[in-house]
Motif scaffolding. Structure first.
Motif, mmCIF file in Angstrom:
data_model
loop_
_atom_site.group_PDB
_atom_site.id
_atom_site.type_symbol
_atom_site.label_atom_id
_atom_site.label_comp_id
_atom_site.label_asym_id
_atom_site.label_seq_id
_atom_site.Cartn_x
_atom_site.Cartn_y
_atom_site.Cartn_z
ATOM 1 N N VAL A 78 37.108 46.313 36.869
ATOM 2 C CA VAL A 78 37.295 45.389 37.996
ATOM 3 C C VAL A 78 36.900 46.093 39.295
ATOM 4 N N GLY A 79 36.118 45.395 40.110
ATOM 5 C CA GLY A 79 35.645 45.952 41.372
ATOM 6 C C GLY A 79 34.282 46.587 41.292
ATOM 7 N N ALA A 80 33.786 46.871 40.064
ATOM 8 C CA ALA A 80 32.460 47.461 39.897
ATOM 9 C C ALA A 80 31.419 46.353 39.755
ATOM 10 N N LYS A 81 30.158 46.704 39.982
ATOM 11 C CA LYS A 81 29.064 45.744 39.856
ATOM 12 C C LYS A 81 28.780 45.481 38.384
ATOM 13 N N GLY A 82 28.782 44.206 38.018
ATOM 14 C CA GLY A 82 28.546 43.834 36.633
ATOM 15 C C GLY A 82 27.163 43.283 36.392
ATOM 16 N N TRP A 83 26.969 42.726 35.207
ATOM 17 C CA TRP A 83 25.671 42.149 34.846
ATOM 18 C C TRP A 83 25.553 40.696 35.314
ATOM 19 N N VAL A 84 26.669 39.962 35.337
ATOM 20 C CA VAL A 84 26.630 38.528 35.629
ATOM 21 C C VAL A 84 26.591 38.327 37.136
ATOM 22 N N PRO A 85 25.601 37.609 37.659
ATOM 23 C CA PRO A 85 25.516 37.404 39.113
ATOM 24 C C PRO A 85 26.651 36.515 39.620
ATOM 25 N N THR A 86 26.947 36.666 40.904
ATOM 26 C CA THR A 86 27.989 35.856 41.528
ATOM 27 C C THR A 86 27.564 34.399 41.566
ATOM 28 N N ARG A 87 28.448 33.506 41.224
ATOM 29 C CA ARG A 87 28.125 32.083 41.221
ATOM 30 C C ARG A 87 28.205 31.504 42.627
ATOM 31 N N ARG A 88 27.483 30.431 42.843
ATOM 32 C CA ARG A 88 27.357 29.861 44.188
ATOM 33 C C ARG A 88 28.671 29.266 44.683
ATOM 34 N N TYR A 89 29.381 28.549 43.794
ATOM 35 C CA TYR A 89 30.554 27.807 44.234
ATOM 36 C C TYR A 89 31.827 28.615 43.954
ATOM 37 N N PRO A 90 32.677 28.768 44.957
ATOM 38 C CA PRO A 90 33.884 29.599 44.793
ATOM 39 C C PRO A 90 34.744 29.203 43.598
ATOM 40 N N ALA A 91 34.843 27.922 43.328
ATOM 41 C CA ALA A 91 35.694 27.478 42.226
ATOM 42 C C ALA A 91 35.159 27.912 40.864
ATOM 43 N N ASN A 92 33.857 28.250 40.805
ATOM 44 C CA ASN A 92 33.249 28.683 39.543
ATOM 45 C C ASN A 92 33.310 30.188 39.355
ATOM 46 N N ARG A 93 33.807 30.903 40.362
ATOM 47 C CA ARG A 93 33.827 32.362 40.275
ATOM 48 C C ARG A 93 35.105 32.836 39.592
ATOM 49 N N THR A 94 34.939 33.859 38.770
ATOM 50 C CA THR A 94 36.099 34.471 38.132
ATOM 51 C C THR A 94 36.386 35.784 38.845
ATOM 52 N N THR A 95 37.572 35.893 39.375
ATOM 53 C CA THR A 95 37.920 37.106 40.115
ATOM 54 C C THR A 95 39.221 37.681 39.577
ATOM 55 N N ALA A 96 39.364 38.966 39.726
ATOM 56 C CA ALA A 96 40.607 39.639 39.335
ATOM 57 C C ALA A 96 40.862 40.746 40.333
ATOM 58 N N THR A 97 42.102 41.014 40.582
ATOM 59 C CA THR A 97 42.479 42.055 41.531
ATOM 60 C C THR A 97 42.796 43.344 40.781
ATOM 61 N N PRO A 98 42.177 44.458 41.199
ATOM 62 C CA PRO A 98 42.512 45.726 40.536
ATOM 63 C C PRO A 98 44.009 45.991 40.635
ATOM 64 N N SER A 99 44.554 46.515 39.570
ATOM 65 C CA SER A 99 45.983 46.784 39.567
ATOM 66 C C SER A 99 46.247 48.123 38.907
ATOM 67 N N ALA A 100 47.471 48.541 38.989
ATOM 68 C CA ALA A 100 47.878 49.776 38.336
ATOM 69 C C ALA A 100 48.430 49.477 36.953
ATOM 70 N N GLY A 101 47.847 48.457 36.304
ATOM 71 C CA GLY A 101 48.298 48.095 34.972
ATOM 72 C C GLY A 101 48.227 49.272 34.018
ATOM 73 N N THR A 102 49.030 49.234 32.995
ATOM 74 C CA THR A 102 49.110 50.371 32.073
ATOM 75 C C THR A 102 48.117 50.281 30.929
ATOM 76 N N GLU A 103 47.472 49.115 30.752
ATOM 77 C CA GLU A 103 46.556 48.958 29.621
ATOM 78 C C GLU A 103 45.195 48.437 30.063
ATOM 79 N N LEU A 104 44.160 49.028 29.520
ATOM 80 C CA LEU A 104 42.811 48.490 29.659
ATOM 81 C C LEU A 104 42.595 47.358 28.662
ATOM 82 N N ALA A 105 43.069 47.567 27.457
ATOM 83 C CA ALA A 105 42.858 46.616 26.371
ATOM 84 C C ALA A 105 43.848 46.936 25.263
ATOM 85 N N VAL A 106 43.893 46.053 24.281
ATOM 86 C CA VAL A 106 44.636 46.339 23.065
ATOM 87 C C VAL A 106 43.683 46.156 21.890
ATOM 88 N N VAL A 107 43.677 47.127 20.992
ATOM 89 C CA VAL A 107 42.840 47.098 19.793
ATOM 90 C C VAL A 107 43.732 46.762 18.604
#
Length: 490
Positions: A367-396
């Motif tokens: 989160v916060g880094a430049k990705g592959w998917v370009p930013t969408r034109r309309y704000p409602a179509n954008r997916t955003t997340a706020t960086p946090s101090a969460g304890t997990e990246l993922a679960v396998v």
């Protein structure tokens, strides 16, 4: 290490794609990038096949570019062994390792590595085996890199058999027949193999049916019941329609008779068939291009080839949207499963043999880094997340059945978020696996490597120990040569 050589002369076949070359591959499109906010879960079946790597080596050694559809990056990675911890309890048949590193070809992303290692068995501790060698002796096998190499490979396997094992030999050409009834005598096995010669058309479906009937008649309850099919896959007479073969293989798989396919030769090689029926048969697929490869698959890794320690093994990764915005699974395109397939025990998946290893790599955009998917034109179509101090990246999560089980069990391994924040450049085994992953992607023409070059891969792999890793370094050199004009631009 000496330059790459083959124990049997490489045949000069017509170029792939020409009318004279009928090789067939089941290539899949490169998997799409996924956004965590809309598709946070990735599910796939494990893959322990190695045939793609050996086949790619065959092309490069001949000075040809491997067709993109013949390159499966996960099989390239899984051709090699890595230093994963040994399992300590057979009730949980494999260890699970996760780690994170910076991506060498993209400063914005990170690599998540998932590694499995199965427990091993020795010849003295594995169950007795009822093996059927099913050998294609049709006219198309009358080449130095086909039937003579088949005979040498299976003779090497015979040398590793235990007194309690039994071997039968079935052959097929215009018709099929049994040339050796079940025996534990290695001399009889070698003598029968030595007498084989090639000629006639290819009744592959009839041969497979007879091999299964032979295996069933000599079934070892509680033992290993497996067919080794050695062929170029050029079935042109009899039950050659793929779905009919698959149905036959599936019926016998469900009754405990598994199938390993060993591919040989060039020019008419049908890998699509070989890989598919091995998958359906709960076995594995290997391509044999040399006596050394035959020794690796059928002698050094015999326990992994023979003994199944876990079946229907599935992996599912759920990413935390507070830590990752996008991801892509490198390879495994033909192993993808639906999310709901993970807990559905009726869905078939890959099996793991004794001592087998499985490695999967995800490339992740924090989160916060430049990705592959370009930013969408309309704000409602954008997916955003706020960086946090969460304890997990993922679960396998992993689901598997024990060899005699019908209900799956689950292993859960959270991946700490701290691994992303502290990620360094990959080193050691992780670096080597990353170099092989890059190699497969470049040969495939994956669009995510930017300007990463074969020389970068060679440097990343480091000072390789052992024959097979040293050989990989030579393959990167072959791929980069100016004379290999059809290899993707470097």
């Amino acid at each position: 290490m000496a330059p790459l050589t083959q124990s049997f002369a490489l045949q000069r076949s017509a170029p792939f794609g020409s009318p004279e070359n009928t090789e067939r591959y089941d290539g899949r499109a490169v998997a799409a990038v996924q956004q965590v906010a809309t598709n946070p879960v990735s599910t796939f079946s494990v893959d322990v096949d190695t045939g793609s790597y050996a086949n790619v080596r065959r092309f490069l050694t001949k000075g040809d570019a491997p067709p993109a559809e013949a390159v499966r990056t996960e099989e390239m990675i899984n051709y090699f062994r890595y230093d994963y911890p040994r399992p300590t309890d057979r009730a949980v048949p494999f260890s699970v390792t996760t780690d994170v590193a910076r991506t060498p070809w993209n400063a914005e992303t990170r690599l998540l590595r998932i590694g499995l290692r199965g427990y091993d068995v020795s010849g003295a501790t594995r169950p007795p085996a009822n093996l059927v060698f099913l050998v294609d002796v049709s006219g198309s096998m009358n080449e130095p890199d086909k039937l003579p190499l088949v005979k040498a490979a299976l003779m090497g396997l015979a040398d590793r058999l235990e007194p309690a094992d039994r071997v039968s030999i079935v052959v097929y050409a215009g018709n099929s027949g049994i040339v050796l009834e079940p025996t534990a005598n290695k001399r009889y096995v070698k003598a029968a193999l030595d007498c084989l010669s090639a000629g006639g058309s290819t009744a592959g479906g009839e041969g497979i049916a007879l091999a299964y009937a032979t295996a069933r008649a000599n079934f070892r309850k509680g033992g290993v019941n497996r067919i080794f099919l050695a062929t170029d896959g050029d079935f042109n007479v009899g039950v050659s329609e793929t779905k009919a073969l698959e149905a036959l293989v599936k019926t016998n798989r469900d009754d405990g008779i598994t199938l390993t396919t060993l591919g040989f030769g060039t020019g008419n090689y049908n890998e699509a068939m070989m890989e598919r029926i091995a998958d359906v048969g709960n076995g594995n697929y290997a391509y044999i291009d040399s006596a050394l490869e035959a020794k690796k698959v059928l002698e050094d890794e015999l326990s992994a080839t023979l003994v199944t320690i876990a079946k229907d093994v599935k992996v599912q990764v759920e990413f935390n949207p507070a830590m990752a915005s996008e991801y892509r699974l490198i390879g495994y395109e033909n192993r993808a499963l639906k999310e709901e397939d993970f807990t559905n025990d009726a869905v078939d998946a890959g099996d793991i043999g004794a001592g087998h290893q499985v490695t999967a790599l995800y490339e992740i955009v924090p989160v916060g880094a430049k990705g592959w998917v370009p930013t969408r034109r309309y704000p409602a179509n954008r997916t955003t997340a706020t960086p946090s101090a969460g304890t997990e990246l993922a679960v396998v999560k992993l689901r598997y059945k024990l060899p005699d089980g019908t209900t799956s069990q689950e292993i859960v391994r959270p991946v700490p978020a701290a691994l992303v924040r502290t990620a360094a450049a990959p080193t050691g085994d992780f670096a080597f696996a990353t170099a092989v992953a890059a190699f497969g992607q470049k040969l495939r023409g994956d669009p995510y490597l930017s300007q990463y070059r074969y020389a970068n891969m060679r440097a990343l792999a480091g000072r390789a120990d052992g024959y097979w890793r040293q050989e990989f370094l030579q393959l990167t050199d072959l791929a980069a040569r100016d004379g290999n004009r059809r290899v993707p631009n470097d």
